[in-house]
Write a protein that holds these residues in place. Structure first.
Motif, PDB file in Angstrom:
ATOM      1  N   ALA A  42     -24.361 -33.890  -4.182  1.00  0.00           N
ATOM      2  CA  ALA A  42     -25.549 -33.765  -5.023  1.00  0.00           C
ATOM      3  C   ALA A  42     -26.525 -32.733  -4.498  1.00  0.00           C
ATOM      4  O   ALA A  42     -27.199 -32.037  -5.270  1.00  0.00           O
ATOM      5  CB  ALA A  42     -26.238 -35.125  -5.158  1.00  0.00           C
ATOM      6  N   GLY A  46     -26.239 -30.704  -7.620  1.00  0.00           N
ATOM      7  CA  GLY A  46     -27.111 -31.431  -8.520  1.00  0.00           C
ATOM      8  C   GLY A  46     -26.559 -32.829  -8.751  1.00  0.00           C
ATOM      9  O   GLY A  46     -25.347 -33.065  -8.650  1.00  0.00           O
ATOM     10  N   ALA A  47     -27.441 -33.753  -9.075  1.00  0.00           N
ATOM     11  CA  ALA A  47     -27.054 -35.154  -9.213  1.00  0.00           C
ATOM     12  C   ALA A  47     -26.048 -35.364 -10.332  1.00  0.00           C
ATOM     13  O   ALA A  47     -25.119 -36.165 -10.205  1.00  0.00           O
ATOM     14  CB  ALA A  47     -28.288 -36.017  -9.450  1.00  0.00           C
ATOM     15  N   GLY A  48     -26.207 -34.645 -11.432  1.00  0.00           N
ATOM     16  CA  GLY A  48     -25.337 -34.846 -12.588  1.00  0.00           C
ATOM     17  C   GLY A  48     -23.878 -34.585 -12.281  1.00  0.00           C
ATOM     18  O   GLY A  48     -23.017 -35.433 -12.534  1.00  0.00           O
ATOM     19  N   ARG A  49     -23.585 -33.425 -11.720  1.00  0.00           N
ATOM     20  CA  ARG A  49     -22.192 -33.101 -11.411  1.00  0.00           C
ATOM     21  C   ARG A  49     -21.642 -33.994 -10.303  1.00  0.00           C
ATOM     22  O   ARG A  49     -20.463 -34.356 -10.314  1.00  0.00           O
ATOM     23  CB  ARG A  49     -22.059 -31.634 -11.032  1.00  0.00           C
ATOM     24  N   VAL A  51     -22.463 -37.133  -9.669  1.00  0.00           N
ATOM     25  CA  VAL A  51     -22.170 -38.444 -10.253  1.00  0.00           C
ATOM     26  C   VAL A  51     -20.889 -38.383 -11.083  1.00  0.00           C
ATOM     27  O   VAL A  51     -20.050 -39.290 -11.030  1.00  0.00           O
ATOM     28  CB  VAL A  51     -23.350 -38.934 -11.113  1.00  0.00           C
ATOM     29  N   ARG A  52     -20.707 -37.294 -11.841  1.00  0.00           N
ATOM     30  CA  ARG A  52     -19.475 -37.161 -12.627  1.00  0.00           C
ATOM     31  C   ARG A  52     -18.255 -37.085 -11.722  1.00  0.00           C
ATOM     32  O   ARG A  52     -17.212 -37.678 -12.010  1.00  0.00           O
ATOM     33  CB  ARG A  52     -19.547 -35.927 -13.523  1.00  0.00           C
ATOM     34  N   ILE A 180     -14.734 -30.175 -12.377  1.00  0.00           N
ATOM     35  CA  ILE A 180     -16.118 -30.649 -12.342  1.00  0.00           C
ATOM     36  C   ILE A 180     -16.950 -29.881 -11.321  1.00  0.00           C
ATOM     37  O   ILE A 180     -18.054 -29.414 -11.613  1.00  0.00           O
ATOM     38  CB  ILE A 180     -16.179 -32.155 -12.021  1.00  0.00           C
TER      39      ILE A 180
END
Length: 255
Positions: A42, A46-49, A51-52, A180
């Motif tokens: 993260a 970034g947190a989004g990628r 987490v995915r 991802i």
């Protein structure tokens, strides 16, 4: 946060080696491993990628384990005992999470060793690095009674086909990470450190801590993981210092 999780994981591993009930520490070790890997990812992606990536790895890990205990593929016929909990559908949650934590670390090793556009080379290196971890993992979990093989294999009771299955699943997981995460040199530092720390801790555990000690597994696993951990750590450190000199500052190891 990644550094804190990594340090806590090391402390939990030490505790598991010196306490009479090491199984109770398996869940916390895996949880800290996966949380730390997610935090390292993260901080760069970034947190989004992140987490995915973690979510996809946990889902894939759970799926292959769920199929594995029912159909005997891709690892061979095995079953989990009731020792490691919680379980969903006969698969311990910690097992699915471990695919994410060490999967991200192995992908970072591959991205460090193969930083250019050779995507399939990274997939192969990352899959091999993750499979190298199982040279330690399976003997350790068998001695703790967390799972059983239908038929004992030649390597401390582990069938050879298990490693072929690991390599195939690991390659699939690396392909998921490629889609991802992609390849970014800056993601590697903390995750490579995670992989290297795991290699050192497992080697020391089998060589000097576990009872009975197992020099064969210490040498086999240490050689397997070390062949990836050492060059990746050297390259990551060299790039770190090269970047520090170029930028005139040194505040990014590791977040």
């Amino acid at each position: 946060m990644g550094v804190g999780c990594l340090a806590s994981m090391v402390a939990a591993q030490v505790a598991s080696g010196v306490r009479p009930d090491p199984v109770r520490w398996t869940g916390p070790v895996v949880g800290l491993l996966t949380a730390g890997a997610g935090c390292f990812a993260a901080s760069r992606l970034g947190a989004g990628r992140a987490v995915r990536a973690v979510g996809a790895a946990v889902a894939l890990g759970y799926a292959v384990e769920w199929v594995g205990v029912r159909a005997g593929v891709p690892f061979g016929r095995y079953s989990y005992t009731k020792v490691l909990r919680p379980q969903v559908g006969g698969v311990p949650v910690a097992v699915a999470a471990a695919w994410a934590g060490m999967g991200l670390a192995s992908h970072a090793v591959a991205a460090t060793l193969v930083p250019d556009g050779r995507r399939w080379a990274r997939v192969a290196v990352g899959a091999s690095a993750l499979t190298a971890w199982d040279v330690f993992l399976d003997p350790q979990m068998l001695r703790l009674g967390l799972w059983r093989w239908a038929r004992d294999g030649a390597y401390r009771g582990v069938p050879a086909g298990n490693f072929a299955g690991w390599l195939g699943v690991s390659a699939l997981l690396m392909g998921v990470f490629e889609s991802i995460v992609g390849v970014e040199q800056d993601v590697a530092e903390g995750l490579v450190a995670t992989y290297a720390v795991m290699a050192v801790m497992e080697t020391l555990a089998f060589a000097a801590v576990f009872e009975p000690r197992d020099p064969l597994v210490a040498v086999a696993g240490g050689t397997a993981m070390g062949s990836f951990a050492v060059p990746a750590a050297v390259l990551a450190t060299a790039r770190r210092f090269a970047g520090t000199r170029a930028a005139g500052r040194g505040d990014r190891w590791p977040r």
